[in-house]
Enzyme design. Structure first.
Site: not given
Ligand code: UT7
Length: 352
Positions: A140, A272, A302
């Site tokens: 990215c 980005h 993204n």
């Molecule tokens: O280009 C560079 C690459 N990428 C990035 O910049 C991404 C950087 N990271 C992020 O944007 C965030 O970490 C995410 C959007 C990917 C995730 O958000 P988060 O607030 O960090 O959530 P998390 O990964 O800690 O997950 C929280 C909960 C989990 O459930 P439990 O374990 O708490 O029960 C996940 O399983 O949210 C769940 N979850 C979802 N729920 C509904 C993860 N994806 C989804 C989804 N829909 N799509």
């Protein structure tokens, strides 16, 4: 010819928990953006449609990422074909014929071929027969890596007109059954034409960096490795999130300092586009009002190396940049990599 200014970055610039190994470099011959273009595939995939594919909800995606919808490439579209649309638009704005290009650099991690380069296919489709062509993969951060590379050819006096594109089809490396990743990404392309100028406005400074010890924080295996596939993107979201907020802040500050400017001199930050929450947290950490941060992740998700040139193109189209404004481009992603560039915005140089 302006004096070359080299401003050393000291340990006191190292804030938070992440160290930046990259040095701030001041550019002595300037690269001016004289053309810009973007291409987004027609197919829109909304959060509501994703609700029918995986166990997710519009409310979760909106609140955690700010993404409302993204574009998905048609079956016959590729990174090079999308890039060609964006490039043609950029050449038109620049008023340049393809044969005037000295170099084509494509930033992508989703090329249709392992070789030749995506840039080689773009060169051929455009008819840029006098141009050298190669790809850059810095995930990215790739577009800024490519732009900084292009600036070196201009600074060295080697080339005058360079096309830099970012183009991605992440829809082809997503596991559409994995809600952790499939809701985040989209397809698209953006391009700029840069031209040499002996005086500003133009590119002023850049910072590039990478922490390869964290390569497994976000990666996609490929067919030449030990993994037999399928070749899906894998990501530790929270880790990349934390990294992103820190490096946006640090790389922006380093690049601004290397340009001999203060943060208050910056009119627009184009980061980005990965997640609105990342961008809001970074703006707060930098001390920039959110109005100075360009955000369009809500419409495209993204798009990796394409996100910054697409956002730059939209910022220009929306009249967000006027002559002599100072602009910061800042990227982060797989590597883990980061990159920032400070540009003084201005019209096409009168003569080379
Ligand atoms: O280009 C560079 C690459 N990428 C990035 O910049 C991404 C950087 N990271 C992020 O944007 C965030 O970490 C995410 C959007 C990917 C995730 O958000 P988060 O607030 O960090 O959530 P998390 O990964 O800690 O997950 C929280 C909960 C989990 O459930 P439990 O374990 O708490 O029960 C996940 O399983 O949210 C769940 N979850 C979802 N729920 C509904 C993860 N994806 C989804 C989804 N829909 N799509």
């Amino acid at each position: 010819m302006p004096q070359r200014r080299l401003i050393p970055i000291t340990c006191s610039d190292i804030l938070f928990e992440y160290k930046l190994s990259g040095k701030g470099i001041y550019l002595a011959r300037y690269a001016r953006i004289i053309g810009w273009g973007k291409y987004l595939p027609q197919k829109v995939l909304t959060n509501q449609e994703l609700e029918r594919l995986v166990n997710t909800s519009d409310a979760w995606i909106m609140s955690r990422t700010g993404i409302r919808e993204r574009r998905i490439a048609a079956d016959d579209e590729t990174a090079s074909s999308m890039a060609v649309h964006a490039a043609r638009a950029a050449l038109k704005v620049a008023g340049l014929e393809p044969h005037c290009l000295d170099l084509v650099i494509a930033a992508t991690c989703t090329p249709e071929l392992i070789f030749p380069a995506c840039a080689a296919l773009i060169q051929n489709s455009l008819g840029a027969k006098n141009a050298a062509a190669f790809d850059i993969n810095a995930a990215c951060s790739g577009f800024i890596y490519a732009l900084a590379t292009a600036c070196q050819f201009i600074a060295a006096g080697a080339y005058n007109n360079i096309l830099v594109v970012g183009s991605e089809v992440y829809s082809r490396i997503l596991n559409w059954k994995n809600r952790n990743t499939c809701v985040l990404f989209g397809d698209g392309a953006g391009a700029v034409v840069i031209q040499a100028s002996d005086a500003p406005p133009g590119s002023l400074s850049f910072v590039l960096g990478n922490d390869g010890s964290r390569a497994n924080s976000i990666y996609t295996p490929g067919p030449c490795g030990l993994n037999k596939g399928p070749y899906y993107i894998t990501m530790n979201g929270p880790e990349v999130f934390k990294f992103a907020v820190n490096v946006i802040c640090l790389a922006t500050k380093q690049a601004v300092k290397a340009a001999g400017l203060e943060l208050s001199d910056i009119e627009l930050l184009i980061p980005h586009q990965a997640n609105t929450r990342i961008l809001k947290s970074a703006a707060k950490a930098i001390g920039l009002p959110l109005e100075k941060v360009f955000i369009n992740v809500d419409r495209y998700g993204n798009t990796s190396a394409a996100s910054i040139p697409i956002a730059l193109c939209e910022a220009i189209e929306e009249g967000r940049l006027k002559e002599h404004d100072h602009l910061v481009l800042v990227g982060f992603g797989g590597g883990l990599s980061w990159a920032a560039m400070v540009i003084e915005w201005g019209p096409r140089p009168k003569k080379l």
